[in-house]
Every structure is written in C-alpha cells, then in structure tokens.
Design a protein around this motif. Structure first.
Motif, PDB file in Angstrom:
ATOM      1  N   ASP A  66      53.433  39.425  44.593  1.00  0.00           N
ATOM      2  CA  ASP A  66      52.785  40.701  45.200  1.00  0.00           C
ATOM      3  C   ASP A  66      52.655  40.760  46.831  1.00  0.00           C
ATOM      4  O   ASP A  66      52.343  39.784  47.173  1.00  0.00           O
ATOM      5  CB  ASP A  66      51.573  40.867  44.466  1.00  0.00           C
ATOM      6  N   ILE A  68      49.632  41.561  49.410  1.00  0.00           N
ATOM      7  CA  ILE A  68      48.415  41.946  49.440  1.00  0.00           C
ATOM      8  C   ILE A  68      48.065  41.659  50.945  1.00  0.00           C
ATOM      9  O   ILE A  68      48.331  40.634  51.606  1.00  0.00           O
ATOM     10  CB  ILE A  68      47.497  40.851  48.806  1.00  0.00           C
ATOM     11  N   ALA A  78      47.334  36.168  43.577  1.00  0.00           N
ATOM     12  CA  ALA A  78      46.773  37.420  43.707  1.00  0.00           C
ATOM     13  C   ALA A  78      45.446  37.535  42.919  1.00  0.00           C
ATOM     14  O   ALA A  78      44.253  38.086  43.489  1.00  0.00           O
ATOM     15  CB  ALA A  78      47.537  38.534  43.374  1.00  0.00           C
ATOM     16  N   LYS A  79      45.458  37.032  41.713  1.00  0.00           N
ATOM     17  CA  LYS A  79      44.179  36.999  40.585  1.00  0.00           C
ATOM     18  C   LYS A  79      43.034  36.327  41.524  1.00  0.00           C
ATOM     19  O   LYS A  79      41.825  36.652  41.567  1.00  0.00           O
ATOM     20  CB  LYS A  79      44.447  36.374  39.360  1.00  0.00           C
ATOM     21  N   GLU A  82      41.443  38.044  44.311  1.00  0.00           N
ATOM     22  CA  GLU A  82      40.640  39.293  43.730  1.00  0.00           C
ATOM     23  C   GLU A  82      39.269  38.795  43.187  1.00  0.00           C
ATOM     24  O   GLU A  82      38.463  39.249  43.533  1.00  0.00           O
ATOM     25  CB  GLU A  82      41.238  40.040  42.802  1.00  0.00           C
ATOM     26  N   SER A  83      39.303  37.566  42.664  1.00  0.00           N
ATOM     27  CA  SER A  83      38.135  37.108  42.168  1.00  0.00           C
ATOM     28  C   SER A  83      37.226  36.655  43.053  1.00  0.00           C
ATOM     29  O   SER A  83      35.806  36.746  42.970  1.00  0.00           O
ATOM     30  CB  SER A  83      38.278  36.069  40.990  1.00  0.00           C
ATOM     31  N   GLN A  85      37.267  37.727  46.355  1.00  0.00           N
ATOM     32  CA  GLN A  85      36.994  38.637  47.227  1.00  0.00           C
ATOM     33  C   GLN A  85      35.499  39.197  47.240  1.00  0.00           C
ATOM     34  O   GLN A  85      34.967  39.635  46.082  1.00  0.00           O
ATOM     35  CB  GLN A  85      37.857  39.836  47.092  1.00  0.00           C
ATOM     36  N   HIS A  87      32.384  42.089  48.346  1.00  0.00           N
ATOM     37  CA  HIS A  87      32.464  43.412  48.900  1.00  0.00           C
ATOM     38  C   HIS A  87      31.602  43.267  50.302  1.00  0.00           C
ATOM     39  O   HIS A  87      30.325  42.799  50.309  1.00  0.00           O
ATOM     40  CB  HIS A  87      31.743  44.243  47.897  1.00  0.00           C
TER      41      HIS A  87
END
Length: 120
Positions: A66, A68, A78-79, A82-83, A85, A87
C-alpha cells in the motif's frame, strides 16, 4: 661400491624414511582442527543473517504493498501506522500566549486607559 649397491641403499633409505615429497604431502594433507574463534563465529552469524535478510526482502517485494504518504508499506505496517497515528490539533495563531483571554482583557484595559487619557 657399484651402482646396484648404491641403488639398493637408496631404495632401502626411501622405504625407511619415505621420500621428501611424500613427507611434504603428508604435512600438506594433514588437517589441523582448530576451535572457532569469536571472530569466525561472528562472521558466520553475519553471513547467515545476510542470507535470511535477502530471502526476507525477496519475499516482501513480491507481496502486495500500500502507498501511504509516498511510501510503499506492507498491509500490516499500514495497520500499525494507522493505529499509532494521532490526530493533530490545529496550531494557535499566537503560540507565545498561553492564556489568550487574559491577553484580550489586558488589551481592553489599555484601550480604556488611553480613552480616559484622551478624554481629559
């Protein structure tokens, strides 16, 4: 001493002691077993790790990737991204002021003081 006697003596000596070339070959063929040193063990371990790394890299390049943020990553990476990351909060307009409300109050007080001075 005839040549036959000399030749017989030479053959007897060769049988007793062996020829110099045979002795040299025996020394060359003699394999001396030496315990592995730390350096040789480390070399072997590094070579083994390099082989495993090349096999792992070959396997990973054939897998689906993937994209990114411009990086090609494996699905499990990638997972993980995301976990982990977070905000981001928007940046403040004035980062040097910790309490913007107090700053506004002080500005309004200054304006009021200036107005009083001008009105006198």
């Amino acid at each position: 001493m005839s040549f036959d006697e000399h030749l017989n003596n030479f053959i007897k000596q060769r049988e007793q002691f062996g020829t110099p070339s045979q002795q040299r070959q025996q020394k060359r063929n003699a394999y001396v077993v030496v315990d592995a040193t730390d350096q040789s063990k480390a070399r072997e371990a590094m070579a083994k790790e390099q082989e495993l790394a090349s096999k792992r890299a070959e396997f990973e390049t054939k897998q689906h990737h993937d994209r990114i943020k411009g990086r090609c990553v494996l699905p499990d990476e990638a997972k993980a991204l995301e976990s982990t990351q977070t905000h981001a909060r928007p940046a403040r307009s004035r980062s040097y002021c910790l309490y913007p409300a107090t700053e506004k109050r002080s500005q309004t007080k200054k304006v009021q003081q200036l107005a009083l001075i001008l009105n006198k």
